[in-house]
Design a protein around this motif. Structure first.
Motif, PDB file in Angstrom:
ATOM      1  N   ALA A 104     -16.280  14.450   0.594  1.00  0.00           N
ATOM      2  CA  ALA A 104     -16.734  13.202  -0.022  1.00  0.00           C
ATOM      3  C   ALA A 104     -15.772  12.756  -1.119  1.00  0.00           C
ATOM      4  N   GLY A 105     -15.208  13.722  -1.847  1.00  0.00           N
ATOM      5  CA  GLY A 105     -14.229  13.378  -2.866  1.00  0.00           C
ATOM      6  C   GLY A 105     -12.977  12.762  -2.263  1.00  0.00           C
ATOM      7  N   ARG A 106     -12.532  13.296  -1.141  1.00  0.00           N
ATOM      8  CA  ARG A 106     -11.373  12.710  -0.464  1.00  0.00           C
ATOM      9  C   ARG A 106     -11.660  11.261  -0.055  1.00  0.00           C
ATOM     10  N   ALA A 107     -12.868  10.993   0.386  1.00  0.00           N
ATOM     11  CA  ALA A 107     -13.235   9.624   0.769  1.00  0.00           C
ATOM     12  C   ALA A 107     -13.154   8.681  -0.427  1.00  0.00           C
ATOM     13  N   VAL A 108     -13.545   9.158  -1.609  1.00  0.00           N
ATOM     14  CA  VAL A 108     -13.413   8.348  -2.820  1.00  0.00           C
ATOM     15  C   VAL A 108     -11.944   8.043  -3.084  1.00  0.00           C
ATOM     16  N   ALA A 109     -11.107   9.065  -2.989  1.00  0.00           N
ATOM     17  CA  ALA A 109      -9.677   8.887  -3.247  1.00  0.00           C
ATOM     18  C   ALA A 109      -9.049   7.896  -2.272  1.00  0.00           C
ATOM     19  N   GLU A 110      -9.498   7.908  -1.041  1.00  0.00           N
ATOM     20  CA  GLU A 110      -8.936   7.003  -0.035  1.00  0.00           C
ATOM     21  C   GLU A 110      -9.153   5.542  -0.400  1.00  0.00           C
ATOM     22  N   ARG A 111     -10.233   5.240  -1.088  1.00  0.00           N
ATOM     23  CA  ARG A 111     -10.503   3.861  -1.501  1.00  0.00           C
ATOM     24  C   ARG A 111      -9.572   3.403  -2.626  1.00  0.00           C
ATOM     25  N   HIS A 112      -8.835   4.349  -3.217  1.00  0.00           N
ATOM     26  CA  HIS A 112      -7.927   4.027  -4.319  1.00  0.00           C
ATOM     27  C   HIS A 112      -6.464   4.090  -3.903  1.00  0.00           C
ATOM     28  N   ASP A 113      -6.203   4.178  -2.622  1.00  0.00           N
ATOM     29  CA  ASP A 113      -4.814   4.208  -2.167  1.00  0.00           C
ATOM     30  C   ASP A 113      -4.120   2.891  -2.527  1.00  0.00           C
ATOM     31  N   TRP A 114      -2.844   2.997  -2.898  1.00  0.00           N
ATOM     32  CA  TRP A 114      -2.112   1.794  -3.305  1.00  0.00           C
ATOM     33  C   TRP A 114      -2.050   0.738  -2.206  1.00  0.00           C
ATOM     34  N   SER A 115      -2.158   1.137  -0.963  1.00  0.00           N
ATOM     35  CA  SER A 115      -2.146   0.150   0.119  1.00  0.00           C
ATOM     36  C   SER A 115      -3.335  -0.800   0.020  1.00  0.00           C
ATOM     37  N   ARG A 116      -4.398  -0.351  -0.648  1.00  0.00           N
ATOM     38  CA  ARG A 116      -5.565  -1.206  -0.869  1.00  0.00           C
ATOM     39  C   ARG A 116      -5.537  -1.868  -2.236  1.00  0.00           C
ATOM     40  N   VAL A 117      -5.002  -1.147  -3.228  1.00  0.00           N
ATOM     41  CA  VAL A 117      -5.072  -1.629  -4.606  1.00  0.00           C
ATOM     42  C   VAL A 117      -3.994  -2.670  -4.919  1.00  0.00           C
ATOM     43  N   LEU A 118      -2.763  -2.453  -4.453  1.00  0.00           N
ATOM     44  CA  LEU A 118      -1.681  -3.367  -4.818  1.00  0.00           C
ATOM     45  C   LEU A 118      -1.929  -4.798  -4.351  1.00  0.00           C
ATOM     46  N   PRO A 119      -2.433  -5.032  -3.137  1.00  0.00           N
ATOM     47  CA  PRO A 119      -2.728  -6.420  -2.755  1.00  0.00           C
ATOM     48  C   PRO A 119      -3.722  -7.107  -3.700  1.00  0.00           C
ATOM     49  N   GLN A 120      -4.627  -6.341  -4.274  1.00  0.00           N
ATOM     50  CA  GLN A 120      -5.552  -6.931  -5.239  1.00  0.00           C
ATOM     51  C   GLN A 120      -4.815  -7.407  -6.483  1.00  0.00           C
ATOM     52  N   TRP A 121      -3.839  -6.590  -6.945  1.00  0.00           N
ATOM     53  CA  TRP A 121      -3.042  -7.004  -8.096  1.00  0.00           C
ATOM     54  C   TRP A 121      -2.230  -8.257  -7.783  1.00  0.00           C
ATOM     55  N   GLU A 122      -1.648  -8.304  -6.614  1.00  0.00           N
ATOM     56  CA  GLU A 122      -0.842  -9.468  -6.249  1.00  0.00           C
ATOM     57  C   GLU A 122      -1.683 -10.738  -6.217  1.00  0.00           C
ATOM     58  N   ALA A 123      -2.885 -10.623  -5.678  1.00  0.00           N
ATOM     59  CA  ALA A 123      -3.764 -11.792  -5.619  1.00  0.00           C
ATOM     60  C   ALA A 123      -4.162 -12.253  -7.019  1.00  0.00           C
ATOM     61  N   LEU A 124      -4.429 -11.310  -7.918  1.00  0.00           N
ATOM     62  CA  LEU A 124      -4.814 -11.674  -9.280  1.00  0.00           C
ATOM     63  C   LEU A 124      -3.646 -12.268 -10.057  1.00  0.00           C
ATOM     64  N   LEU A 125      -2.448 -11.757  -9.846  1.00  0.00           N
ATOM     65  CA  LEU A 125      -1.276 -12.338 -10.511  1.00  0.00           C
ATOM     66  C   LEU A 125      -1.050 -13.774 -10.054  1.00  0.00           C
TER      67      LEU A 125
END
Length: 366
Positions: free
Chosen positions: A336-357
């Motif tokens: 379950a901890g690994r599943a949490v970490a998977e949601r924080h992979d940069w492949s998911r997070v960086l597009p969010q930063w780009e959209a906000l910028l």
């Protein structure tokens, strides 16, 4: 005033309506790895550069005065080049730096995004509500890496955007834990807010029941006496082979050291969304953590971690013992901890930063 700014600062080149050219100033902690763990803003800056952005960063200066001067100097020196800024916001003196930098950015006509950090920021906001409301209200966009800060500070800014901290998931090989060896890992800076002596006491409490137990403590010394106190506790309470102090390690070595352990102890008294906990879960370690700040939003007791009140020696020792004697529970929490970490992979997070910028730049043009 507008005409004078146009001559002196290049206002006309970056006036409202100017095109977002993906040139960015990032203001935060860029201290060398030898002195600190790699900051989130440093990771963001490097990844944006890899995506074709032009990024100026500040500051890597060690002294407090030098850091502020470098932040202001960089903001001024490159004023004709960047069209948007991202500024990290912490509590304490770092908040003052953010206030001053943002004042300069407003004088330069630069829109900026504020990135909130630090488990003490809500307490600081309650002490200085007008200052916090003024700073957050001046930004085009405000982000938080956790629901904790978003909820705690929504009275000062109601539209705080949630963008979690990112990790490079591929760098952390996953090994599900089931039949655990009694190998504990603690990975934070040696500072009183992270309560390193609690980890030592947990290991010492368990060593009679689990003679093979070991605790590896990793992190830089913040020079507040915490490391010395932890060493003293280890020599006084535990057999010599139980606790090992490894000092600071390069970021690239973190997966290797974590991979040697089975249980990750997070003993902090104050926290938001610590990357070290995400890294441990990515590797499959079972997490035993204090339930403080953003950790209560990030982790769920008995679902992906075991949580105890801050400073609770008996509760933390019992939680570790429970994992060491319950293979099914250990494996369930590990996966379950690994599943949490998977949601924080940069492949998911960086597009969010780009959209906000992009959004912040668009708002700055109007």
């Amino acid at each position: 005033m507008r005409d004078r700014l146009a001559v002196d600062t290049g206002w006309e080149a970056r006036a409202p309506g100017a095109r977002w050219d993906r040139c960015l100033l990032v203001v935060g902690n860029f201290l060398p790895l030898a002195q600190n763990t790699r900051s989130v803003c440093a990771e963001i800056a490097d990844r944006l550069r890899a995506r074709g952005y032009r990024v100026f960063t500040t500051s890597s200066a060690v002294s407090r005065a030098g850091r502020l001067l470098d932040m202001l100097g960089t903001a001024w020196r490159h004023r004709r080049e960047y069209s948007l800024a991202q500024v990290d916001v912490f509590s304490g003196l770092a908040f003052v730096w953010a206030e001053i930098v943002c004042w300069v950015l407003r004088r330069l006509g630069k829109p900026y995004l504020l990135a909130l950090h630090g488990g003490n920021l809500p307490l600081f906001a309650r002490r200085w509500p007008r200052r916090v409301r003024r700073l957050l209200g001046s930004a085009a966009i405000v982000t938080s890496p956790s629901d904790y800060l978003r909820v705690e500070l929504e009275e000062f800014r109601s539209d705080i955007q949630l963008v979690p901290n990112g990790i490079e998931l591929e760098a952390y090989p996953f090994r599900p834990r089931r039949d655990l060896n009694a190998r504990l890992v603690w990975l934070r800076a040696f500072h009183e807010i992270y309560n390193p002596t609690l980890a030592v006491r947990v290991a010492a409490t368990l060593c009679r029941r689990f003679p093979a137990i070991s605790l590896t403590m990793i992190g830089p010394d913040k020079k507040d006496g915490s490391l010395a106190r932890a060493r003293h506790e280890a020599s006084a309470l535990a057999p010599p082979a139980v606790v090992a102090f490894e000092g600071s390690i390069p970021k690239t070595d973190v997966p290797t050291w974590l991979g040697r352990g089975d249980v990750f102890l997070n003993t902090t008294n104050v926290d938001n969304q610590p990357t070290t906990v995400l890294e441990a879960m990515a590797c499959g370690l079972c997490v035993v953590s204090t339930k403080v700040g953003g950790l209560a939003h990030m982790l769920s007791d008995e679902t992906n971690a075991l949580l105890v009140p801050p400073g609770d020696l008996e509760g933390m020792a019992q939680a570790v013992a429970k994992l060491l004697t319950s293979p099914a529970l250990a494996e369930r929490l590990s996966r379950a901890g690994r599943a949490v970490a998977e949601r924080h992979d940069w492949s998911r997070v960086l597009p969010q930063w780009e959209a906000l910028l992009e959004d912040a730049a668009t708002r700055g043009r109007h």
